[in-house]
Motif scaffolding. Sequence first.
Motif, PDB file in Angstrom:
ATOM      1  N   ILE A  51      -3.625  -4.616   4.104  1.00 14.43           N
ATOM      2  CA  ILE A  51      -4.160  -5.551   5.102  1.00 14.43           C
ATOM      3  C   ILE A  51      -5.206  -4.899   6.009  1.00 14.43           C
ATOM      4  O   ILE A  51      -6.186  -5.534   6.371  1.00 14.43           O
ATOM      5  CB  ILE A  51      -3.047  -6.231   5.930  1.00 14.43           C
ATOM      6  N   ILE A 102       1.461 -11.114   0.577  1.00 18.24           N
ATOM      7  CA  ILE A 102       2.271  -9.953   0.178  1.00 18.24           C
ATOM      8  C   ILE A 102       3.750 -10.214   0.457  1.00 18.24           C
ATOM      9  O   ILE A 102       4.611  -9.910  -0.382  1.00 18.24           O
ATOM     10  CB  ILE A 102       1.783  -8.673   0.891  1.00 18.24           C
ATOM     11  N   ILE A 103       4.041 -10.775   1.615  1.00 11.79           N
ATOM     12  CA  ILE A 103       5.444 -11.072   1.949  1.00 11.79           C
ATOM     13  C   ILE A 103       6.034 -12.039   0.926  1.00 11.79           C
ATOM     14  O   ILE A 103       7.135 -11.814   0.402  1.00 11.79           O
ATOM     15  CB  ILE A 103       5.560 -11.645   3.382  1.00 11.79           C
ATOM     16  N   GLY A 134       1.800  -8.260  -3.628  1.00 14.65           N
ATOM     17  CA  GLY A 134       3.193  -8.260  -3.185  1.00 14.65           C
ATOM     18  C   GLY A 134       4.147  -8.201  -4.359  1.00 14.65           C
ATOM     19  O   GLY A 134       5.162  -7.517  -4.323  1.00 14.65           O
ATOM     20  N   SER A 167      -8.002 -13.897  -0.511  1.00  7.38           N
ATOM     21  CA  SER A 167      -7.193 -12.734  -0.139  1.00  7.38           C
ATOM     22  C   SER A 167      -5.707 -13.080  -0.061  1.00  7.38           C
ATOM     23  O   SER A 167      -4.862 -12.221  -0.262  1.00  7.38           O
ATOM     24  CB  SER A 167      -7.691 -12.118   1.171  1.00  7.38           C
ATOM     25  N   PHE A 186      -1.407 -10.673   4.201  1.00 10.69           N
ATOM     26  CA  PHE A 186      -0.085 -10.308   4.704  1.00 10.69           C
ATOM     27  C   PHE A 186       0.939 -11.371   4.320  1.00 10.69           C
ATOM     28  O   PHE A 186       2.018 -11.053   3.807  1.00 10.69           O
ATOM     29  CB  PHE A 186      -0.122 -10.121   6.227  1.00 10.69           C
ATOM     30  N   ILE A 187       0.583 -12.621   4.542  1.00 15.95           N
ATOM     31  CA  ILE A 187       1.476 -13.725   4.158  1.00 15.95           C
ATOM     32  C   ILE A 187       1.692 -13.706   2.637  1.00 15.95           C
ATOM     33  O   ILE A 187       2.816 -13.862   2.157  1.00 15.95           O
ATOM     34  CB  ILE A 187       0.896 -15.076   4.621  1.00 15.95           C
ATOM     35  N   ILE A 189      -6.743 -10.237   7.298  1.00 16.01           N
ATOM     36  CA  ILE A 189      -5.503  -9.489   7.532  1.00 16.01           C
ATOM     37  C   ILE A 189      -4.307 -10.438   7.412  1.00 16.01           C
ATOM     38  O   ILE A 189      -3.323 -10.124   6.740  1.00 16.01           O
ATOM     39  CB  ILE A 189      -5.520  -8.806   8.919  1.00 16.01           C
ATOM     40  N   MET A 190      -4.405 -11.587   8.054  1.00 18.70           N
ATOM     41  CA  MET A 190      -3.280 -12.539   8.061  1.00 18.70           C
ATOM     42  C   MET A 190      -2.972 -13.102   6.677  1.00 18.70           C
ATOM     43  O   MET A 190      -1.809 -13.153   6.274  1.00 18.70           O
ATOM     44  CB  MET A 190      -3.573 -13.709   9.012  1.00 18.70           C
ATOM     45  N   THR A 224       1.872  -2.616   2.153  1.00 16.75           N
ATOM     46  CA  THR A 224       1.358  -3.714   2.966  1.00 16.75           C
ATOM     47  C   THR A 224       0.341  -3.251   4.006  1.00 16.75           C
ATOM     48  O   THR A 224      -0.745  -3.821   4.108  1.00 16.75           O
ATOM     49  CB  THR A 224       2.518  -4.447   3.675  1.00 16.75           C
ATOM     50  N   ALA A 225       0.641  -2.243   4.776  1.00 15.89           N
ATOM     51  CA  ALA A 225      -0.238  -1.817   5.868  1.00 15.89           C
ATOM     52  C   ALA A 225      -1.602  -1.378   5.342  1.00 15.89           C
ATOM     53  O   ALA A 225      -2.640  -1.751   5.912  1.00 15.89           O
ATOM     54  CB  ALA A 225       0.414  -0.692   6.667  1.00 15.89           C
ATOM     55  N   GLY A 280      -3.136 -11.085  -2.203  1.00 16.73           N
ATOM     56  CA  GLY A 280      -1.966 -10.542  -1.515  1.00 16.73           C
ATOM     57  C   GLY A 280      -0.673 -10.932  -2.215  1.00 16.73           C
ATOM     58  O   GLY A 280       0.246 -10.126  -2.333  1.00 16.73           O
TER      59      GLY A 280
END
Length: 184
Positions: free
Chosen positions: A137, A59-60, A127, A119, A56-57, A52-53, A133-134, A123
């Motif tokens: 992740i 994608i951002i 991104g 991942s 997420f990083i 998940i983490m 995003t939700a 991501g």
Amino acid sequence: MTGSYIEEIISFLFMAFALGMDAFSVSLGLGMQKLRLKRIALVGLAIGIFHIMMPFIGIILGKFISGAIGNFAVLAGGVLLLGIGIQMIINAFIHDSKQMLDPKGFGLLAIAFTVSLDSFSVGLGLGMYGAKTAIVIITFGVISMLLTWIGLLLGRKVHGFLGIYNEILGGSILCGFGLNLLIG
């Protein structure tokens, strides 16, 4: 509108499955250590959290980069997914005798971090593509956690002959999505 939303979720499920294959392969090996069920639950949770983490990083950062480079972002995301898929396939054929880490403390964090690095890169590509995003992740985290648990439990019974085929399958799926972004 609903059809494209469902197609996107199905695509994310396949990607999550492809990325989870690495965790599954490692879990098969770890499962041969005859871990207790409490340890198996903890290992799966840790790998799920890292899955998940890390995206997420990614994608951002990918969204930030895509804002700067515009339409080139989709092509870059496709190339990135294709490259990761090819790397997974190549790594499946490289046999090195790594010492298996103990899935406790720092060893558990190192295992979770290592199997979730792919991942992060995916991501990053998603991104740039502008993925939700939700959905990404949550899907990546849940699927990787489930595949880890399955791998650990099967590892107690099976003696590691599936490892190479899982990485090849996962790499092939990522290559397919990369080509789809590049061609489609």
